[in-house]
Design a protein around this motif. Structure first.
Motif, PDB file in Angstrom:
ATOM      1  N   LYS A  99      37.013  30.708  54.089  1.00  0.00           N
ATOM      2  CA  LYS A  99      36.850  31.487  55.321  1.00  0.00           C
ATOM      3  C   LYS A  99      35.390  31.934  55.417  1.00  0.00           C
ATOM      4  O   LYS A  99      34.782  32.321  54.428  1.00  0.00           O
ATOM      5  N   THR A 100      34.844  31.868  56.607  1.00  0.00           N
ATOM      6  CA  THR A 100      33.467  32.308  56.810  1.00  0.00           C
ATOM      7  C   THR A 100      33.439  33.793  57.150  1.00  0.00           C
ATOM      8  O   THR A 100      34.455  34.382  57.495  1.00  0.00           O
ATOM      9  N   THR A 101      32.270  34.367  57.067  1.00  0.00           N
ATOM     10  CA  THR A 101      32.110  35.782  57.382  1.00  0.00           C
ATOM     11  C   THR A 101      31.000  35.952  58.407  1.00  0.00           C
ATOM     12  O   THR A 101      30.076  35.149  58.467  1.00  0.00           O
ATOM     13  N   ASP A 102      31.108  36.989  59.215  1.00  0.00           N
ATOM     14  CA  ASP A 102      30.106  37.259  60.243  1.00  0.00           C
ATOM     15  C   ASP A 102      28.998  38.183  59.743  1.00  0.00           C
ATOM     16  O   ASP A 102      28.008  38.379  60.435  1.00  0.00           O
ATOM     17  N   THR A 103      29.165  38.765  58.564  1.00  0.00           N
ATOM     18  CA  THR A 103      28.168  39.707  58.074  1.00  0.00           C
ATOM     19  C   THR A 103      26.958  38.976  57.516  1.00  0.00           C
ATOM     20  O   THR A 103      27.067  37.861  57.010  1.00  0.00           O
ATOM     21  N   VAL A 104      25.802  39.593  57.653  1.00  0.00           N
ATOM     22  CA  VAL A 104      24.574  39.064  57.057  1.00  0.00           C
ATOM     23  C   VAL A 104      23.826  40.217  56.403  1.00  0.00           C
ATOM     24  O   VAL A 104      23.995  41.377  56.768  1.00  0.00           O
ATOM     25  N   VAL A 105      22.990  39.875  55.442  1.00  0.00           N
ATOM     26  CA  VAL A 105      22.190  40.866  54.735  1.00  0.00           C
ATOM     27  C   VAL A 105      20.867  41.025  55.472  1.00  0.00           C
ATOM     28  O   VAL A 105      20.248  40.035  55.875  1.00  0.00           O
ATOM     29  N   ALA A 106      20.431  42.251  55.659  1.00  0.00           N
ATOM     30  CA  ALA A 106      19.175  42.533  56.365  1.00  0.00           C
ATOM     31  C   ALA A 106      17.995  41.893  55.630  1.00  0.00           C
ATOM     32  O   ALA A 106      17.963  41.827  54.397  1.00  0.00           O
ATOM     33  N   ARG A 107      17.044  41.396  56.406  1.00  0.00           N
ATOM     34  CA  ARG A 107      15.884  40.681  55.844  1.00  0.00           C
ATOM     35  C   ARG A 107      15.120  41.533  54.831  1.00  0.00           C
ATOM     36  O   ARG A 107      14.718  41.049  53.781  1.00  0.00           O
ATOM     37  N   ASP A 108      14.940  42.832  55.125  1.00  0.00           N
ATOM     38  CA  ASP A 108      14.201  43.687  54.182  1.00  0.00           C
ATOM     39  C   ASP A 108      14.954  43.854  52.863  1.00  0.00           C
ATOM     40  O   ASP A 108      14.348  43.907  51.796  1.00  0.00           O
ATOM     41  N   ALA A 109      16.268  43.882  52.912  1.00  0.00           N
ATOM     42  CA  ALA A 109      17.069  43.965  51.685  1.00  0.00           C
ATOM     43  C   ALA A 109      16.917  42.683  50.870  1.00  0.00           C
ATOM     44  O   ALA A 109      16.785  42.731  49.635  1.00  0.00           O
ATOM     45  N   VAL A 110      16.911  41.546  51.561  1.00  0.00           N
ATOM     46  CA  VAL A 110      16.727  40.259  50.878  1.00  0.00           C
ATOM     47  C   VAL A 110      15.336  40.206  50.247  1.00  0.00           C
ATOM     48  O   VAL A 110      15.184  39.792  49.098  1.00  0.00           O
ATOM     49  N   GLU A 111      14.329  40.645  50.973  1.00  0.00           N
ATOM     50  CA  GLU A 111      12.959  40.658  50.447  1.00  0.00           C
ATOM     51  C   GLU A 111      12.868  41.508  49.188  1.00  0.00           C
ATOM     52  O   GLU A 111      12.214  41.124  48.216  1.00  0.00           O
ATOM     53  N   ASN A 112      13.531  42.676  49.188  1.00  0.00           N
ATOM     54  CA  ASN A 112      13.521  43.542  48.008  1.00  0.00           C
ATOM     55  C   ASN A 112      14.175  42.857  46.815  1.00  0.00           C
ATOM     56  O   ASN A 112      13.727  43.009  45.678  1.00  0.00           O
ATOM     57  N   ILE A 113      15.231  42.112  47.075  1.00  0.00           N
ATOM     58  CA  ILE A 113      15.932  41.416  45.992  1.00  0.00           C
ATOM     59  C   ILE A 113      15.083  40.287  45.421  1.00  0.00           C
ATOM     60  O   ILE A 113      14.894  40.183  44.212  1.00  0.00           O
ATOM     61  N   ILE A 114      14.557  39.423  46.288  1.00  0.00           N
ATOM     62  CA  ILE A 114      13.838  38.240  45.786  1.00  0.00           C
ATOM     63  C   ILE A 114      12.409  38.553  45.356  1.00  0.00           C
ATOM     64  O   ILE A 114      11.751  37.710  44.745  1.00  0.00           O
ATOM     65  N   ASN A 115      11.941  39.746  45.616  1.00  0.00           N
ATOM     66  CA  ASN A 115      10.582  40.143  45.243  1.00  0.00           C
ATOM     67  C   ASN A 115      10.305  39.950  43.750  1.00  0.00           C
ATOM     68  O   ASN A 115       9.200  39.568  43.370  1.00  0.00           O
ATOM     69  N   ASP A 116      11.305  40.187  42.903  1.00  0.00           N
ATOM     70  CA  ASP A 116      11.114  40.065  41.459  1.00  0.00           C
ATOM     71  C   ASP A 116      11.462  38.679  40.919  1.00  0.00           C
ATOM     72  O   ASP A 116      11.366  38.446  39.722  1.00  0.00           O
ATOM     73  N   TRP A 117      11.901  37.773  41.772  1.00  0.00           N
ATOM     74  CA  TRP A 117      12.265  36.430  41.327  1.00  0.00           C
ATOM     75  C   TRP A 117      11.002  35.623  41.026  1.00  0.00           C
ATOM     76  O   TRP A 117       9.927  35.903  41.554  1.00  0.00           O
ATOM     77  N   ASN A 118      11.150  34.553  40.239  1.00  0.00           N
ATOM     78  CA  ASN A 118       9.999  33.694  39.962  1.00  0.00           C
ATOM     79  C   ASN A 118       9.629  32.914  41.224  1.00  0.00           C
ATOM     80  O   ASN A 118      10.391  32.864  42.189  1.00  0.00           O
ATOM     81  N   ALA A 119       8.462  32.319  41.208  1.00  0.00           N
ATOM     82  CA  ALA A 119       7.912  31.672  42.408  1.00  0.00           C
ATOM     83  C   ALA A 119       8.807  30.572  42.972  1.00  0.00           C
ATOM     84  O   ALA A 119       8.996  30.482  44.188  1.00  0.00           O
ATOM     85  N   MET A 120       9.358  29.723  42.117  1.00  0.00           N
ATOM     86  CA  MET A 120      10.201  28.618  42.599  1.00  0.00           C
ATOM     87  C   MET A 120      11.493  29.137  43.226  1.00  0.00           C
ATOM     88  O   MET A 120      11.921  28.634  44.257  1.00  0.00           O
ATOM     89  N   SER A 121      12.114  30.135  42.626  1.00  0.00           N
ATOM     90  CA  SER A 121      13.348  30.701  43.175  1.00  0.00           C
ATOM     91  C   SER A 121      13.076  31.381  44.512  1.00  0.00           C
ATOM     92  O   SER A 121      13.856  31.254  45.457  1.00  0.00           O
ATOM     93  N   LYS A 122      11.960  32.085  44.575  1.00  0.00           N
ATOM     94  CA  LYS A 122      11.566  32.745  45.824  1.00  0.00           C
ATOM     95  C   LYS A 122      11.335  31.713  46.938  1.00  0.00           C
ATOM     96  O   LYS A 122      11.784  31.891  48.074  1.00  0.00           O
TER      97      LYS A 122
END
Length: 74
Positions: free
Chosen positions: A28-51
């Protein structure tokens, strides 16, 4: 071993696709999405390739439906 792992992944994907096409057994699909700023905060600490992979995926598919510190889910 790498070839064997690729074959297993391809087999799993093909089996999943077959089930969806034949039985309509899709997630089943969902209509919710994560806010762009929240995603940026999460991936900020990821390595370059993952980012880079995350940003390319967001560019193609839009923001993820779910996000944790270690993964984004569409």
């Amino acid at each position: 071993m790498e070839q064997e792992e690729k074959l297993k992944t391809a087999t799993t994907a093909m089996t999943s696709d077959f089930k969806v096409q034949i039985f309509g057994d899709a997630e089943k699909t969902t209509d919710t999405v994560v806010a762009r700023d929240a995603v940026e905060n999460i991936i900020n600490d990821w390595n370059a390739m993952s980012k880079k992979a995350a940003n390319l995926t967001i560019k193609q598919y839009g923001p993820p439906n779910e996000a944790t510190q270690s993964r984004l889910i569409w």
